[in-house]
Design an enzyme around this catalytic site. Sequence first.
Site, PDB file in Angstrom:
ATOM      1  N   CYS A  23      10.542  96.319  62.115  1.00 34.29           N
ATOM      2  CA  CYS A  23      11.127  96.145  60.767  1.00 34.29           C
ATOM      3  C   CYS A  23      12.610  96.387  60.935  1.00 34.29           C
ATOM      4  CB  CYS A  23      10.378  96.911  59.799  1.00 34.29           C
ATOM      5  SG  CYS A  23       8.754  96.761  59.629  1.00 34.29           S
TER       6      CYS A  23
ATOM      7  N   ARG B  52      14.612  91.301  63.158  1.00 32.76           N
ATOM      8  CA  ARG B  52      13.814  92.195  63.595  1.00 32.76           C
ATOM      9  C   ARG B  52      12.415  92.046  62.625  1.00 32.76           C
ATOM     10  NH1 ARG B  52      16.060  96.885  66.542  1.00 32.76           N
ATOM     11  NH2 ARG B  52      14.205  97.798  66.225  1.00 32.76           N
TER      12      ARG B  52
ATOM     13  N   TRP C  89       8.170  93.245  59.054  1.00 33.67           N
ATOM     14  CA  TRP C  89       7.336  92.476  59.642  1.00 33.67           C
ATOM     15  C   TRP C  89       5.907  93.214  59.667  1.00 33.67           C
ATOM     16  CZ3 TRP C  89       4.007  93.041  63.896  1.00 33.67           C
ATOM     17  CH2 TRP C  89       3.704  91.667  64.604  1.00 33.67           C
TER      18      TRP C  89
ATOM     19  N   ASN D  32       9.657 101.853  59.675  1.00 34.39           N
ATOM     20  CA  ASN D  32       9.211 100.922  60.639  1.00 34.39           C
ATOM     21  C   ASN D  32       8.098 101.826  61.661  1.00 34.39           C
ATOM     22  OD1 ASN D  32       9.197  99.271  63.048  1.00 34.39           O
ATOM     23  ND2 ASN D  32      11.250  99.944  63.658  1.00 34.39           N
ATOM     24  N   GLY D  33       7.100 101.049  62.054  1.00 36.22           N
ATOM     25  CA  GLY D  33       6.219 101.541  62.828  1.00 36.22           C
ATOM     26  C   GLY D  33       4.553 101.608  62.374  1.00 36.22           C
TER      27      GLY D  33
ATOM     28  N   GLU E  89       8.747  80.571  82.159  1.00 34.47           N
ATOM     29  CA  GLU E  89       9.861  80.953  80.977  1.00 34.47           C
ATOM     30  C   GLU E  89       9.978  79.687  80.314  1.00 34.47           C
ATOM     31  OE1 GLU E  89      10.983  83.469  79.760  1.00 34.47           O
ATOM     32  OE2 GLU E  89      12.813  82.767  78.601  1.00 34.47           O
TER      33      GLU E  89
ATOM     34  N   LYS F 138       9.281  79.618  76.143  1.00 34.28           N
ATOM     35  CA  LYS F 138      10.525  79.246  75.294  1.00 34.28           C
ATOM     36  C   LYS F 138       9.942  78.220  74.353  1.00 34.28           C
ATOM     37  CE  LYS F 138      12.535  81.964  75.217  1.00 34.28           C
ATOM     38  NZ  LYS F 138      12.495  82.833  76.142  1.00 34.28           N
TER      39      LYS F 138
ATOM     40  N   GLU G  81       7.134  79.237  71.835  1.00 38.00           N
ATOM     41  CA  GLU G  81       7.612  80.340  70.799  1.00 38.00           C
ATOM     42  C   GLU G  81       8.354  79.599  69.554  1.00 38.00           C
ATOM     43  OE1 GLU G  81       9.669  84.071  72.130  1.00 38.00           O
ATOM     44  OE2 GLU G  81      10.166  82.477  73.344  1.00 38.00           O
TER      45      GLU G  81
ATOM     46  N   HIS H 259      -5.991  73.379  91.208  1.00 28.68           N
ATOM     47  CA  HIS H 259      -7.120  74.522  91.233  1.00 28.68           C
ATOM     48  C   HIS H 259      -7.651  74.634  89.566  1.00 28.68           C
ATOM     49  CE1 HIS H 259      -6.894  75.717  95.215  1.00 28.68           C
ATOM     50  NE2 HIS H 259      -5.591  75.807  95.164  1.00 28.68           N
TER      51      HIS H 259
ATOM     52  N   LYS I 142      11.904  90.185  66.722  1.00 25.03           N
ATOM     53  CA  LYS I 142      12.648  90.922  68.012  1.00 25.03           C
ATOM     54  C   LYS I 142      11.964  92.137  68.286  1.00 25.03           C
ATOM     55  CE  LYS I 142      16.157  89.492  70.676  1.00 25.03           C
ATOM     56  NZ  LYS I 142      15.989  88.301  71.801  1.00 25.03           N
TER      57      LYS I 142
END
Length: 619
Positions: free
Chosen positions: A2, A28, A76, A102-103, A494, A498, A501, A517, A614
């Site tokens: 947050c 965030r 968040w 936050n946490g 990557e 991307k 996401e 495989h 983030k």
Amino acid sequence: MCGIVGAVLTQGSVLEGLIEGLRVLEYRGYDSAGVALGLEGGVAIRRRAGRIEKLEAALGESPPADSQIGIGHTRWATHGPPTDANAHPHTDGGERLALVHNGIIENHGELRAELEAEGVAFKSDTDTEALAHLLGRELDNGAPTLAEAMRRALSRVHGYYAVAAMRFGEQRELVCARQGPPICVGVTPEGAFLGSDVLALIPHTREIVFLDDGDVCELAPGHLRVTRLDGTEVERASQHVSWEEADAGKGVYPHYMLKEIHEQPDVLARTAFSRIDEERGDVLLGHEELGDGGWSDALLRDVSRVQVAACGTALHAGYIARYLIEGLARVPVDADYASEFRYRDPVLMPDTLALAISQSGETADTLAAQRLAREKGCTPAAICNVAGSTLVRESDAVVLTNAGPEIGVASTKAFVAQVIAAYLLAVRMGRARGVIDQARGLELVRDLRLLRPSLERLLSEEHVSEIQAVAARHVEAKGFLFLGRGINYPVALEGALKLKEISYMHAEGYPAGEMKHGPIALIEPGMSTVVVNSRGGVADKVRSNVEQVRARGGQVICVGSDPESLDLADEAIVVPESSEWLSPVLNVIPLQLLSYEIARLRGCDIDKPRNLAKSVTVE
Ligand code: F6R
């Protein structure tokens, strides 16, 4: 994950600055937002589920009186869904104080039961509210200040937190504390400011104090006082932060992600060019804010292996670091998800360099992996973008990436900077160990300089419109497979990350040699395969993957500099040639742009993808 802001001023109104701070920190977490403003007769709280615009609308509907003290939060959600009632700030029963957090408060269930048994009525489902009531109880029990109530209350709390609390009414107090997620503070004669991120503070001051775990800080205009939970006063030196306020804006771009993609030629220059020592065919790993960064020749010579731990995109850079350090410095490297590494009771030798890679320097799993490696006797080192971050402060040796603040939730420029930093480390290590001689060193550092025009070409209008056309043709694909081999295998990972996401399309990244495989079963018309292939040791192997996918009716988009693969593919995105070691820096650019363009065509919220935030500061 947050965002937290807070301020106390000598005069004027605190609200506008709080909202500006929340806007900067919205990356965030963006489930809900709120502010609390201390007034003479009480408090004005406005909080809303949804984006900051909703909070602003609520403030517009019922504007609060001017106030010189306030806290704010962008959330968040962890405990309780994103609703108005669960949005922060939360207050105590007596309505004397407000709190943002936050946490995670791990023992919130036990604390809640204890407080409810004493008659406290909870108004939300959050873990945070328990701490607000604990603070209130400590004030009832005679704590003379909010800071003392905070110290007493936090000694009952288990978990990870950054908190800010404000007492209103006659006794105006602003306090913050930290155990895990970051919080930083700064003062000027006109005010005192706190934030979960330096970006919220730089409009006010560049002299920033980063709190340590276990610190409680009292803030007043021109004055900070830091104590430990037992009340002992401690000195915390401030650090000068060189980031510019404009770095936190979007500039002319519609999204932070696009701005950050276009910044990459400058990021290359900032991360690498001032560190090149052409005379000695070597590089300097230090940084003006960190001196030599802790990289003595003895450290680099005596290390017998490197263990990389990181998460997400940073781990993809870590996989590339494995190819670079093994290939150039001939030191064995292992790279692992930090979240796996920390729980698998790894066998580590003391002469191991534990290399954590992180943009934020605050990722909970990465920090835990690094602490574990230190406990086991390894030397903790980091590649990191934030000079004052926990990771940097807990590492003996650091390469700062100098990418500037990365605000787009999908990491782009930080990845490129991490790969370049890993290259610098590999060259320095090879030089210190005598594996790379001066002439070879000179070639390797000159290769870096050649990247800049190639990056610029990849970001030219012509190239971008080419990628827009490819995106338009594949926006309805059933799914995407990304293949790469050798040092470009992590680039495939990557590219897939991307795309999923920000566009929410299904995408998988695979080492090209693994295709037969299993993943080859996915190939059919309508399935798009991106093959990353540049000239080099494994180019001919990857070429056969292109043929195999096409033979099964799959559509191949080839990205890279291998001419035969580009000819064989249905669509070709030509990437300028470079040394094979540096080809990931170039090959990743079209993949970043492709995801961006597909997400844009699909109408996705590119800078704030669903469910993501983030900087993952909780497990
Ligand atoms: C992906 C992304 C994440 C981060 C990961 C690690 O675009 O941004 O996968 O790379 O959460 O974050 P840092 O680098 O801050 O440790």
